[in-house]
Enzyme design. Sequence first.
Site, PDB file in Angstrom:
ATOM      1  N   LYS A   1      37.193  -8.701  57.529  1.00 14.31           N
ATOM      2  CA  LYS A   1      36.793  -7.392  57.006  1.00 14.31           C
ATOM      3  C   LYS A   1      35.608  -7.192  57.473  1.00 14.31           C
ATOM      4  O   LYS A   1      34.606  -7.673  57.339  1.00 14.31           O
ATOM      5  CB  LYS A   1      36.832  -7.311  55.691  1.00 14.31           C
ATOM      6  CG  LYS A   1      36.856  -5.805  54.941  1.00 14.31           C
ATOM      7  CD  LYS A   1      36.771  -5.389  53.535  1.00 14.31           C
ATOM      8  CE  LYS A   1      37.091  -4.209  53.266  1.00 14.31           C
ATOM      9  NZ  LYS A   1      35.642  -3.568  53.013  1.00 14.31           N
TER      10      LYS A   1
ATOM     11  N   GLY B   1      39.863   1.170  48.004  1.00 13.42           N
ATOM     12  CA  GLY B   1      38.745   0.388  47.231  1.00 13.42           C
ATOM     13  C   GLY B   1      38.322   1.198  45.889  1.00 13.42           C
ATOM     14  O   GLY B   1      39.073   1.089  44.782  1.00 13.42           O
TER      15      GLY B   1
ATOM     16  N   ASN C   1      40.406   1.105  55.811  1.00 14.51           N
ATOM     17  CA  ASN C   1      39.732   1.269  54.695  1.00 14.51           C
ATOM     18  C   ASN C   1      38.680   2.536  54.641  1.00 14.51           C
ATOM     19  O   ASN C   1      38.000   2.353  55.680  1.00 14.51           O
ATOM     20  CB  ASN C   1      39.226  -0.077  54.292  1.00 14.51           C
ATOM     21  CG  ASN C   1      38.129  -0.204  53.120  1.00 14.51           C
ATOM     22  OD1 ASN C   1      37.438  -0.693  52.871  1.00 14.51           O
ATOM     23  ND2 ASN C   1      38.633   0.652  52.019  1.00 14.51           N
ATOM     24  N   GLY C   2      38.635   3.368  53.531  1.00 10.12           N
ATOM     25  CA  GLY C   2      37.873   4.327  53.565  1.00 10.12           C
ATOM     26  C   GLY C   2      38.389   5.567  53.063  1.00 10.12           C
ATOM     27  O   GLY C   2      39.048   6.091  53.798  1.00 10.12           O
ATOM     28  N   ASP C   3      37.945   6.029  51.806  1.00 13.52           N
ATOM     29  CA  ASP C   3      38.110   7.610  51.461  1.00 13.52           C
ATOM     30  C   ASP C   3      39.769   7.842  51.234  1.00 13.52           C
ATOM     31  O   ASP C   3      39.986   8.924  51.501  1.00 13.52           O
ATOM     32  CB  ASP C   3      37.669   8.636  52.612  1.00 13.52           C
ATOM     33  CG  ASP C   3      35.943   8.463  52.501  1.00 13.52           C
ATOM     34  OD1 ASP C   3      35.371   7.787  51.506  1.00 13.52           O
ATOM     35  OD2 ASP C   3      35.583   8.953  53.568  1.00 13.52           O
TER      36      ASP C   3
ATOM     37  N   CYS D   1      29.876  -6.359  53.843  1.00 15.61           N
ATOM     38  CA  CYS D   1      28.777  -5.894  52.857  1.00 15.61           C
ATOM     39  C   CYS D   1      27.369  -5.354  53.369  1.00 15.61           C
ATOM     40  O   CYS D   1      26.702  -6.057  53.994  1.00 15.61           O
ATOM     41  CB  CYS D   1      28.840  -7.109  51.982  1.00 15.61           C
ATOM     42  SG  CYS D   1      27.492  -6.675  50.461  1.00 15.61           S
TER      43      CYS D   1
ATOM     44  N   MET E   1      35.859  -5.952  45.894  1.00 16.24           N
ATOM     45  CA  MET E   1      34.544  -5.078  45.069  1.00 16.24           C
ATOM     46  C   MET E   1      33.959  -5.800  44.094  1.00 16.24           C
ATOM     47  O   MET E   1      34.393  -6.029  43.104  1.00 16.24           O
ATOM     48  CB  MET E   1      35.066  -3.624  44.438  1.00 16.24           C
ATOM     49  CG  MET E   1      35.645  -2.753  45.551  1.00 16.24           C
ATOM     50  SD  MET E   1      36.136  -1.318  45.019  1.00 16.24           S
ATOM     51  CE  MET E   1      38.022  -1.738  44.256  1.00 16.24           C
ATOM     52  N   ALA E   2      32.729  -6.334  44.432  1.00 14.46           N
ATOM     53  CA  ALA E   2      31.968  -7.095  43.527  1.00 14.46           C
ATOM     54  C   ALA E   2      31.552  -6.381  42.369  1.00 14.46           C
ATOM     55  O   ALA E   2      31.183  -5.317  42.233  1.00 14.46           O
ATOM     56  CB  ALA E   2      30.449  -7.527  44.350  1.00 14.46           C
TER      57      ALA E   2
END
Length: 328
Positions: free
Chosen positions: A144, A229, A205-207, A104, A20-21
């Site tokens: 990714k 994340g 990935n996600g939630d 991204c 995560m930038a």
Amino acid sequence: MASTLPWFGKDRCPLYLAPMAGFTDIAFRQLCKTHGADVMVTEFVQSEPLIRDVARTWHAIDFTEAQRPMGLQIFGATPESMAKAARLLEERLRPDFIDINFGCPAHNVVEQNAGAGLLRCPELLQDIVEAVIQAVERTPITAKMRLGWDRDHIVAVDVARRLEDAGVCAIAVHGRTKVQGYSGEADWDEIAKVASSVRVPVIGNGDIRNGEMALKRYCESGVAGLMIGRAALGNPWLFAEIKAALRGEALPDVPSDNVRWDMLLDYARILMSQQEHSHRIHGGDVRWMLTRLHPFTHQLPGSRKLRARLSSCRTLEEICALADECRR
């Protein structure tokens, strides 16, 4: 080069900290590693600055030996620049793997036809992966991606098969489209389709916000690993909770307010120490790090007012004084 990543296997579900930038710096990665994250991935960096030897870009992907297995994530729009950057990463840093970003959704990345923009160009995406794999001698390559550009153009299964054919050894799938950004819900049915369509490990990935949700997603989707994340920001304890849930063990106690304050202050001190060590001059001013500290306040009493007060701090001493006042 295709190879097997040793952290996957029967009855093993490795937990990844998502790149995560602006957040997953070397200090935050270490906090997550200490609390149970298995695999680290750096903030993504662009291929061209690596090739031009921009010091700030190389600094962004620093890591310690204690953080291995360690992946370095890169993005770019041409096979040539991505291959050169990957070769440099392998030669200089010897990462455990190199991860290519096809997920991204940021405008300044997509407008270069990089990141999620390449989901509209699957042939070029595959060319980039093949060039990177040919450029390195010993480093596994992973990728990714998102589900597609929008709901009318879900390409995750097709892209995953292309990635497998090109030789990647694992694929992380964020269950949203580029157009969604970070809104709405992640579609784990689509992630499950990807997991069943390829032989290489798929990381979902996600939630994933708690242990119960992680266990449900893992059992129902058929993924080989989970990537955490935004839910980990300010909450590195989440990895220990997820591991307990996956093992069928009692969940650890929720961190107390004092423990959360201790973590925030430790993180701030580490950040300050690292910027001094790297000779990045901020003159003792902590404003550059405040956005990284804000997530640690979310579970503290009066968090909104607390963040406003934290935003007015200019020195580490002022942050410590605010913590002392709030503890009292």
